[in-house]
Enzyme design. Structure first.
Site, PDB file in Angstrom:
ATOM      1  N   ASP A 117      -0.745   2.396   8.379  1.00 41.15           N
ATOM      2  CA  ASP A 117      -1.519   1.834   9.624  1.00 41.15           C
ATOM      3  C   ASP A 117      -0.635   1.701  10.985  1.00 41.15           C
ATOM      4  O   ASP A 117      -0.894   1.271  11.978  1.00 41.15           O
ATOM      5  CB  ASP A 117      -1.562   0.272   9.127  1.00 41.15           C
ATOM      6  CG  ASP A 117      -2.439   0.125   7.947  1.00 41.15           C
ATOM      7  OD1 ASP A 117      -3.362   0.812   7.868  1.00 41.15           O
ATOM      8  OD2 ASP A 117      -2.156  -0.826   7.000  1.00 41.15           O
ATOM      9  N   THR A 149       3.520   2.706   5.667  1.00 40.42           N
ATOM     10  CA  THR A 149       2.482   2.204   5.648  1.00 40.42           C
ATOM     11  C   THR A 149       1.752   3.242   6.598  1.00 40.42           C
ATOM     12  O   THR A 149       2.176   3.591   7.820  1.00 40.42           O
ATOM     13  CB  THR A 149       2.294   0.984   6.226  1.00 40.42           C
ATOM     14  OG1 THR A 149       0.875   0.665   6.639  1.00 40.42           O
ATOM     15  CG2 THR A 149       3.082   0.430   7.461  1.00 40.42           C
ATOM     16  N   ARG A 199      -6.035  -1.588   9.144  1.00 42.78           N
ATOM     17  CA  ARG A 199      -6.072  -3.222   8.893  1.00 42.78           C
ATOM     18  C   ARG A 199      -6.243  -3.677  10.539  1.00 42.78           C
ATOM     19  O   ARG A 199      -7.264  -3.343  10.965  1.00 42.78           O
ATOM     20  CB  ARG A 199      -4.534  -3.639   8.500  1.00 42.78           C
ATOM     21  CG  ARG A 199      -4.662  -3.221   6.805  1.00 42.78           C
ATOM     22  CD  ARG A 199      -3.664  -4.110   6.327  1.00 42.78           C
ATOM     23  NE  ARG A 199      -2.398  -3.918   6.545  1.00 42.78           N
ATOM     24  CZ  ARG A 199      -1.435  -4.857   6.417  1.00 42.78           C
ATOM     25  NH1 ARG A 199      -1.537  -5.559   5.141  1.00 42.78           N
ATOM     26  NH2 ARG A 199      -0.011  -4.827   6.816  1.00 42.78           N
ATOM     27  N   ASP A 208       1.530  -0.180  11.809  1.00 34.99           N
ATOM     28  CA  ASP A 208       1.699  -1.340  12.462  1.00 34.99           C
ATOM     29  C   ASP A 208       2.790  -2.225  12.349  1.00 34.99           C
ATOM     30  O   ASP A 208       2.940  -3.649  12.337  1.00 34.99           O
ATOM     31  CB  ASP A 208       0.334  -2.294  11.736  1.00 34.99           C
ATOM     32  CG  ASP A 208       0.474  -2.281  10.394  1.00 34.99           C
ATOM     33  OD1 ASP A 208       1.531  -1.772   9.634  1.00 34.99           O
ATOM     34  OD2 ASP A 208      -0.066  -3.126   9.753  1.00 34.99           O
ATOM     35  N   ARG A 265       1.054  -4.835  -5.622  1.00 35.45           N
ATOM     36  CA  ARG A 265       0.937  -6.118  -5.023  1.00 35.45           C
ATOM     37  C   ARG A 265       1.371  -7.308  -6.173  1.00 35.45           C
ATOM     38  O   ARG A 265       1.057  -7.223  -7.151  1.00 35.45           O
ATOM     39  CB  ARG A 265      -0.313  -6.528  -4.319  1.00 35.45           C
ATOM     40  CG  ARG A 265      -0.743  -5.522  -3.556  1.00 35.45           C
ATOM     41  CD  ARG A 265      -1.359  -5.860  -2.385  1.00 35.45           C
ATOM     42  NE  ARG A 265      -2.102  -4.516  -1.572  1.00 35.45           N
ATOM     43  CZ  ARG A 265      -1.820  -4.070  -0.530  1.00 35.45           C
ATOM     44  NH1 ARG A 265      -0.664  -4.248  -0.015  1.00 35.45           N
ATOM     45  NH2 ARG A 265      -2.446  -2.897  -0.255  1.00 35.45           N
ATOM     46  N   GLY A 275       0.864  -1.123   0.081  1.00 34.81           N
ATOM     47  CA  GLY A 275       0.044   0.147   0.067  1.00 34.81           C
ATOM     48  C   GLY A 275       0.670   1.332   0.174  1.00 34.81           C
ATOM     49  O   GLY A 275       1.816   1.327   0.618  1.00 34.81           O
TER      50      GLY A 275
HETATM   51  P1  ADP Z   1       2.653  -4.289   2.600  1.00 39.28           P
HETATM   52  O1  ADP Z   1       3.926  -4.523   2.433  1.00 39.28           O
HETATM   53  O2  ADP Z   1       1.962  -3.165   2.524  1.00 39.28           O
HETATM   54  O3  ADP Z   1       2.329  -5.197   3.965  1.00 39.28           O
HETATM   55  P2  ADP Z   1       1.669  -6.740   1.370  1.00 39.28           P
HETATM   56  O4  ADP Z   1       1.462  -7.442   2.230  1.00 39.28           O
HETATM   57  O5  ADP Z   1       0.617  -6.858  -0.109  1.00 39.28           O
HETATM   58  O6  ADP Z   1       1.759  -5.521   1.481  1.00 39.28           O
HETATM   59  O7  ADP Z   1       2.896  -7.263   0.371  1.00 39.28           O
HETATM   60  C1  ADP Z   1       3.591  -6.492  -0.722  1.00 39.28           C
HETATM   61  C2  ADP Z   1       4.179  -7.607  -1.590  1.00 39.28           C
HETATM   62  O8  ADP Z   1       5.305  -8.231  -0.939  1.00 39.28           O
HETATM   63  C3  ADP Z   1       3.250  -8.642  -2.140  1.00 39.28           C
HETATM   64  O9  ADP Z   1       2.489  -8.341  -3.265  1.00 39.28           O
HETATM   65  C4  ADP Z   1       4.462  -9.703  -2.569  1.00 39.28           C
HETATM   66  O10 ADP Z   1       4.940  -9.410  -3.672  1.00 39.28           O
HETATM   67  C5  ADP Z   1       5.674  -9.560  -1.340  1.00 39.28           C
HETATM   68  N1  ADP Z   1       5.385 -10.548  -0.249  1.00 39.28           N
HETATM   69  C6  ADP Z   1       4.507 -10.594   0.834  1.00 39.28           C
HETATM   70  N2  ADP Z   1       4.608 -11.630   1.622  1.00 39.28           N
HETATM   71  C7  ADP Z   1       5.950 -12.438   1.046  1.00 39.28           C
HETATM   72  C8  ADP Z   1       6.300 -13.574   1.237  1.00 39.28           C
HETATM   73  N3  ADP Z   1       6.001 -14.309   2.130  1.00 39.28           N
HETATM   74  N4  ADP Z   1       7.354 -13.772   0.408  1.00 39.28           N
HETATM   75  C9  ADP Z   1       7.843 -13.011  -0.607  1.00 39.28           C
HETATM   76  N5  ADP Z   1       7.105 -12.010  -0.956  1.00 39.28           N
HETATM   77  C10 ADP Z   1       6.030 -11.584  -0.209  1.00 39.28           C
END
Ligand code: ADP
Length: 319
Positions: free
Chosen positions: A127, A125, A171, A129, A72, A11
């Site tokens: 959030d 972020t 979240r 968090d 994402r 995000g």
């Molecule tokens: P944020 O970073 O805001 O928490 P996401 O959880 O959507 O957002 O994570 C962003 C991107 O990071 C995902 O779309 C994916 O490409 C990558 N990602 C998330 N979790 C994993 C994981 N366990 N292993 C590898 N890449 C990951």
């Protein structure tokens, strides 16, 4: 180290641009080459990588969102996807990467670090968090956006003597709701860190009414329940008319506050310093007013601690 990269993932958050600018300029200051990766891990897989000069990050410190775009990327969760990313990074001679994003992005960054590309995480972020840092980039700007909205809603709540439910983002974390509730003088704040006590809230509403309060503002974090459901429950149980405002994505955008610009600058610069010193798998944060770096895995293995003293204080002040 001659060449580093920077990307934004997950995000978007106000202040990401300030962090990108800091990475690029701090890198150039130390005679590194800096490449921008567009669209997060997706761009890494597709090879959307371009060298950035100092002038390329001009005129962005005041802008919300991210100049490098964000995405994402499910493919990055597969080993084939990550191998493509590593190939592209090697082809471009990138020896270290700054990843600006949330805990999901950190997980990805840790995987890349294991594959031999040292990564440093910068918390971006709204959030707030991410474990290990007191503040994340974008939280302060989002908070101020929420406050502006609450102040406006309060005018109508007062004029019409209504109970307003305002749903805010966050979240699974209650920070945004909590800080906004305290700063906005809300009558009640519902956050995921506290059990959902509808009866207690209604008792407080009634007590307020008895002492002549003409309106109420209730802030609910999206991680608790949705605003519309809560407003219906309050109307049914307390017999008052309720109105709902779901603030939604306006909370993610907008020009970053001075605080988020300063945080972005500090975090971005520290990330470059840590990379240059040979750091890998580290996350940058702010703890007790000091910029710190710590083991990135902490950010997704530990849980974020919300400052619950603010919750207690808000209850004491909203009598
Ligand atoms: P944020 O970073 O805001 O928490 P996401 O959880 O959507 O957002 O994570 C962003 C991107 O990071 C995902 O779309 C994916 O490409 C990558 N990602 C998330 N979790 C994993 C994981 N366990 N292993 C590898 N890449 C990951």
């Amino acid at each position: 180290m001659k060449r580093i990269g920077v990307l934004t993932s997950g995000g978007d958050a106000p202040g990401m641009n300030a962090a990108i600018r800091a990475v690029v300029r701090k890198g150039i200051y130390h005679e590194l080459e800096v490449a921008g990766v567009y669209s997060g891990y997706q761009g890494l897989i597709e090879g959307k990588i371009e060298k950035l000069e100092a002038g390329d990050v001009g005129d962005i410190i005041q802008r919300g969102g991210t100049k490098l775009y964000s995405a994402r990327c499910p493919e990055f969760k597969t080993s084939e996807g990550r191998e493509k990313a590593v190939r592209n990074l090697k082809e471009h001679g990138i020896e270290g990467l700054v990843v600006i994003g949330g805990d999901g992005s950190y997980r990805g960054a840790m995987e890349l670090t294991k594959l031999g590309i040292p990564c440093i995480g910068v918390p971006g972020t709204i959030d707030n968090d991410i474990p290990g840092t007191d503040y994340t980039l974008g939280f302060d700007t989002a908070l101020n956006t929420v406050i502006e909205a609450i102040d406006k809603i309060r005018d109508t709540a007062t004029s019409h003597e209504r109970t307003f439910v305002v749903e805010v983002m966050g979240r699974d974390a209650g920070d945004l709701a909590l800080w906004a509730g305290l700063a906005g003088g809300a009558e009640s704040i519902l956050i995921p860190e506290e059990p959902y006590q509808l009866d207690d809230m209604i008792a407080r509403l009634e007590k307020g009414k008895k002492r002549g309060k003409k309106h109420s503002i209730i802030i609910v974090a999206e991680g608790v329940t949705d605003g519309n459901t809560l407003a219906r429950e309050i109307a049914d149980k307390a017999g008052v008319e309720t109105r709902v405002s779901v603030l939604g994505h306006i909370q993610r955008g907008g020009s970053p506050t001075a605080r988020d610009r300063v945080l972005g600058s500090l975090f971005g610069a520290r990330a470059v310093e840590v990379l240059m010193a040979g750091g890998k798998g580290r996350a940058i944060g702010m703890r007790n007013h000091q910029v710190v770096d710590y083991d990135m895995t902490q950010a997704f293995t530990e849980s974020h601690e919300t400052d619950m003293s603010l919750y207690t204080l808000s209850k004491e002040l909203s009598i």
